[in-house]
Design an enzyme around this catalytic site. Structure first.
Site, mmCIF file in Angstrom:
data_model
loop_
_atom_site.group_PDB
_atom_site.id
_atom_site.type_symbol
_atom_site.label_atom_id
_atom_site.label_comp_id
_atom_site.label_asym_id
_atom_site.label_seq_id
_atom_site.Cartn_x
_atom_site.Cartn_y
_atom_site.Cartn_z
ATOM 1 N N THR A 111 0.826 -1.211 0.000
ATOM 2 C CA THR A 111 0.000 0.000 0.000
ATOM 3 C C THR A 111 0.856 1.254 0.000
ATOM 4 O O THR A 111 0.555 2.238 -0.696
ATOM 5 C CB THR A 111 -0.932 0.002 1.222
ATOM 6 N N ASP A 133 3.019 -7.807 10.852
ATOM 7 C CA ASP A 133 4.426 -8.216 10.715
ATOM 8 C C ASP A 133 5.395 -7.159 11.256
ATOM 9 O O ASP A 133 6.562 -7.461 11.514
ATOM 10 C CB ASP A 133 4.767 -8.477 9.241
ATOM 11 N N ARG A 168 6.829 -33.526 24.940
ATOM 12 C CA ARG A 168 7.001 -33.397 23.492
ATOM 13 C C ARG A 168 7.730 -32.108 23.148
ATOM 14 O O ARG A 168 7.843 -31.195 23.959
ATOM 15 C CB ARG A 168 5.640 -33.335 22.795
ATOM 16 N N GLY A 176 4.875 -13.884 9.295
ATOM 17 C CA GLY A 176 6.114 -13.157 9.073
ATOM 18 C C GLY A 176 6.845 -13.736 7.876
ATOM 19 O O GLY A 176 7.661 -14.630 8.020
ATOM 20 N N GLU A 228 6.843 -17.983 9.539
ATOM 21 C CA GLU A 228 6.456 -18.720 8.331
ATOM 22 C C GLU A 228 7.438 -18.538 7.181
ATOM 23 O O GLU A 228 7.515 -19.361 6.276
ATOM 24 C CB GLU A 228 5.062 -18.296 7.881
ATOM 25 N N TYR A 261 -4.540 -17.414 10.250
ATOM 26 C CA TYR A 261 -5.311 -16.172 10.252
ATOM 27 C C TYR A 261 -5.864 -15.792 11.612
ATOM 28 O O TYR A 261 -6.367 -14.669 11.785
ATOM 29 C CB TYR A 261 -6.442 -16.269 9.227
ATOM 30 N N ARG A 264 -4.710 -12.505 12.907
ATOM 31 C CA ARG A 264 -5.157 -11.243 12.314
ATOM 32 C C ARG A 264 -6.567 -10.848 12.741
ATOM 33 O O ARG A 264 -7.036 -9.764 12.405
ATOM 34 C CB ARG A 264 -5.119 -11.348 10.784
#
Length: 336
Positions: A111, A133, A168, A176, A228, A261, A264
Site C-alpha cells: 500500500t 508483521d 514433546r 512473518g 512462516e 489467520y 489477524r
C-alpha cells in the site's frame, strides 16, 4: 474539503479504530467530509464510494477487520483494463469525479508503494502503516502488531502445558514472510526455547543439540517458535519442515501448530486502539496543513511522519544486535 479513505492488503486489528480516528478528527475538529472507498484500490476503479457519517463509524474502536473491506489490488502493475484505459487512469478519473481533495491510504508495504506512485501521479496522499508483521520501514511500531503478539503469546502459553504433559517438542508457526518481529516478540513473551526468523540463518543440528541439552538438564519438553518465512527446502511449510527435522535429529515426538489467520482477527488490544487513534488523528492534521506525500509514523514515543518516498519499497527487519535477541541469547535461547 473532501477526504477519501481506503484500506488495502491483509486485515488486522486496529484498522477500524484508525478509520474512526480519521473520521472523528476530520468531521468534529476540521469540518471536513470523509468518503469511504470500499475494497481498497479496486473501489477507486469501480467507484464504490459512499460518504461516512457519525452513525456509520459508531462502535468501530473495538471492532476487528475493516468496515470498508480490503483487497490486494495493485493498480500500477503494467496491465490494462478491457476498455484500453489503465487502472491508474481509472483511479484518477474517479478521484476527479467525486471531487476528492486527498486520499488516506491505510495498509502495509504494498500500500505504501502504491500510495507513493499515486503521489507521483499528482494525487494528494497521506498514508498510515498497518501490519501485524511490523515490517513497514520508518515506523517503530505499526498498529496490529501488539494485538498479534498477544494472540500468539497466548497460544504459546497454552502449548506449554501440553508439551510438558506429553514431554514433546511443540513447534508453533506464526506469521512473518520476510520479517521475524512477531516470532521474536511472541516467542520471548511466551517463553520459547528456540526462535527461528527469516533474518537469522539456522542450522537444524544446532536446534537438535539444544533440545537434547535441555533433556540432559531435566527439561524433557521444548517450545519452538517459527516465522512462516524461514528458508526451507522444496517450499515446505515452516512448522512442518522444522518438526520433521527435529524428530529425525533427536528422535523426540514433535508436533506442529500453525496459527494462521487467527493472528489477524478479533478486537485490537488497548495499545493498538490508542496507537490507531493517534495515527488517524495525525493523518488529518497533516491534511489540514497541506502536508501531502507523507506516511504517519511512530518514532520513539512521538507520532510524526516521514516522506512516502523514503518508505516505499523498503522493509524493517530484525537484526542480530536487537536487544531482545541479545538478551535471549544471554538466557540460553537458541536463534538457530
Amino acid at each position: 474539503m473532501k477526504i477519501g479513505i481506503l484500506t488495502s492488503g491483509g486485515d488486522c486489528p486496529g484498522i477500524n479504530a484508525t478509520i474512526r480516528g480519521v473520521c472523528k478528527s476530520a468531521m468534529n475538529h476540521y469540518g471536513m467530509e470523509v468518503y469511504g472507498i470500499h475494497n481498497g484500490f479496486r473501489g477507486l476503479m469501480d467507484g464504490h464510494i459512499n460518504r461516512l457519517t457519525e452513525d456509520s463509524i459508531t462502535g468501530l474502536l473495538t471492532l476487528g477487520g475493516t468496515i470498508l473491506g480490503t483487497s490486494r489490488e495493485k493498480p500500477f502493475k503494467k496491465t490494462s483494463a478491457p476498455d484500453g484505459n489503465s487502472k491508474s487512469s481509472q483511479i484518477l478519473k474517479t478521484i476527479k469525479d467525486y471531487g476528492l481533495d486527498c486520499l488516506v491510504c491505510i495498509g502495509g508495504n504494498g500500500t505504501q508503494k502504491t500510495a507513493a506512485k499515486l503521489m507521483e501521479a499528482g494525487v494528494n496522499v497521506v498514508s498510515i502503516p498497518k501490519t501485524i508483521d511490523n515490517d513497514v520501514w520508518g515506523t517503530d511500531i505499526s498498529f496490529g502488531f501488539d494485538s498479534a503478539v498477544s494472540i500468539a503469546a497466548d497460544a504459546i502459553d497454552r502449548l506449554h502445558s501440553t508439551a510438558s504433559s506429553h514431554q514433546r517438542v511443540m513447534v508453533i508457526e506464526v506469521m512473518g514472510h520476510k520479517a521475524g518481529w512477531l516470532a521474536l516478540y511472541s516467542g520471548m513473551a511466551g517463553g520459547g526455547d528456540i526462535i527461528l526468523m527469516p533474518e537469522i540463518p539456522f542450522d537444524i543440528r544446532n536446534i537438535g543439540d539444544t533440545i537434547i541439552e535441555r533433556l540432559k538438564k531435566g527439561k524433557p519438553y521444548s517450545i519452538v517458535v517459527v516465522a512462516e518465512g524461514i528458508n526451507t527446502p522444496d517450499g515446505k511449510k515452516a512448522a512442518q519442515y522444522i518438526a520433521e527435522e527435529i524428530e529425525y535429529e533427536t528422535g523426540f515426538e514433535t508436533r506442529e501448530t500453525v496459527l494462521g489467520y487467527i493472528q489477524r482477527g478479533g478486537s485490537p488490544t488497548a495499545y493498538d486502539r490508542n496507537l490507531a487513534t493517534l495515527m488517524g488523528g495525525h493523518a488529518v492534521e497533516l491534511i489540514s496543513n497541506g502536508e501531502y506525500g507523507r506516511m504517519v509514523a511512530l518514532q520513539g514515543n512521538k507520532i510524526s511522519s516521514i516522506p512516502l518516498i523514503e518508505t516505499a519499497g523498503k522493509l524493517r527487519l530484525v537484526t542480530e544486535d536487537h536487544e531482545l535477541v541479545v538478551q535471549g541469547r544471554r538466557m540460553g535461547i537458541c536463534f538457530g
